[in-house]
Design an enzyme around this catalytic site. Structure first.
Site, mmCIF file in Angstrom:
data_model
loop_
_atom_site.group_PDB
_atom_site.id
_atom_site.type_symbol
_atom_site.label_atom_id
_atom_site.label_comp_id
_atom_site.label_asym_id
_atom_site.label_seq_id
_atom_site.Cartn_x
_atom_site.Cartn_y
_atom_site.Cartn_z
ATOM 1 N N ASP A 31 0.861 -1.176 0.000
ATOM 2 C CA ASP A 31 0.000 0.000 0.000
ATOM 3 C C ASP A 31 0.902 1.232 0.000
ATOM 4 O OD1 ASP A 31 -1.753 2.166 0.834
ATOM 5 O OD2 ASP A 31 -3.153 0.633 1.522
ATOM 6 N N ILE A 32 0.636 2.189 -0.883
ATOM 7 C CA ILE A 32 1.493 3.383 -0.961
ATOM 8 C C ILE A 32 1.128 4.432 0.082
ATOM 9 C CG2 ILE A 32 2.124 3.022 -3.377
ATOM 10 C CD1 ILE A 32 0.107 5.309 -4.051
ATOM 11 N N ASN A 87 -13.422 -4.072 3.033
ATOM 12 C CA ASN A 87 -14.623 -3.242 3.098
ATOM 13 C C ASN A 87 -15.450 -3.390 1.825
ATOM 14 O OD1 ASN A 87 -13.601 -2.116 5.536
ATOM 15 N ND2 ASN A 87 -12.390 -0.660 4.359
ATOM 16 N N HIS A 93 -16.667 2.272 4.265
ATOM 17 C CA HIS A 93 -15.332 2.874 4.110
ATOM 18 C C HIS A 93 -14.529 2.310 2.943
ATOM 19 C CE1 HIS A 93 -16.111 4.874 7.891
ATOM 20 N NE2 HIS A 93 -16.409 3.703 8.419
ATOM 21 N N GLN A 94 -15.182 1.749 1.945
ATOM 22 C CA GLN A 94 -14.461 1.292 0.759
ATOM 23 C C GLN A 94 -14.175 2.501 -0.117
ATOM 24 O OE1 GLN A 94 -16.537 -1.597 -1.653
ATOM 25 N NE2 GLN A 94 -14.746 -2.009 -2.933
ATOM 26 N N HIS A 100 -10.597 -5.674 -2.465
ATOM 27 C CA HIS A 100 -9.216 -5.734 -1.988
ATOM 28 C C HIS A 100 -9.181 -5.992 -0.493
ATOM 29 C CE1 HIS A 100 -10.396 -1.482 -1.658
ATOM 30 N NE2 HIS A 100 -9.456 -1.329 -0.723
ATOM 31 N N PHE A 101 -8.185 -6.733 -0.098
ATOM 32 C CA PHE A 101 -7.935 -7.026 1.310
ATOM 33 C C PHE A 101 -6.699 -6.258 1.738
ATOM 34 C CE2 PHE A 101 -10.500 -10.534 -0.006
ATOM 35 C CZ PHE A 101 -11.146 -11.007 1.127
ATOM 36 N N HIS A 102 -6.731 -5.741 2.954
ATOM 37 C CA HIS A 102 -5.563 -5.109 3.564
ATOM 38 C C HIS A 102 -4.990 -6.089 4.581
ATOM 39 C CE1 HIS A 102 -6.594 -0.852 2.438
ATOM 40 N NE2 HIS A 102 -7.801 -1.386 2.371
#
Length: 138
Positions: A31-32, A87, A93-94, A100-102
């Site tokens: 993640d940037i 999300n 909060h998407q 995508h998964f964090h």
């Protein structure tokens, strides 16, 4: 999905990323805008906005790699705890409308802060709710 997302651009090769893992179904990248060192994004190559829209095969591919990626993030960062966050929808909060998964390592005070506003579940209401959800399974 109606509009091109940053993940579409990454998958198309028009936007660079810091790739960690890739196979026929999944791409994992840093993640940037990380919450902590090692914050990793795991995206399906199937272009759907919401988790419930994914095919069973695509969902299984994500499930197969998430534990392996979590282990790699923990080993690389020294983290002993982490969150996996996913999300669905703006109200949840998407921000990018592509599944995508964090994987977010918890390193000292860095990581995901979570508020949990629990309520109670009445047994009588639970019976009917469980039946309605089970009836909706495909």
């Amino acid at each position: 999905m109606s509009q091109t997302t940053v993940f579409d651009q990454i998958l198309d090769g028009t936007l660079p990323c810091f790739k960690i893992f890739e196979d026929d179904h999944v791409l994992a990248l840093l993640d940037i805008a990380p919450l902590s060192e090692g914050h990793t994004l795991v995206i399906p190559k199937e272009r759907k906005a919401f988790l419930h829209e994914l095919s069973d095969n695509q969902a299984a591919a994500l499930g197969r790699v998430l534990p392996r990626l979590a282990r790699a993030v923990m080993n690389a960062t020294g983290a002993t705890a982490y969150n996996i966050l996913q999300n669905n929808g703006e109200a949840a909060h998407q921000a990018v409308m592509h599944v995508h998964f964090h994987i977010i390592p918890r390193i000292e005070e860095r990581g995901l802060g979570v508020g949990w506003s629990a309520s109670s579940l009445a047994p009588q209401a639970a019976v009917g709710l469980a039946q309605r959800i089970a009836a909706g399974l495909e």
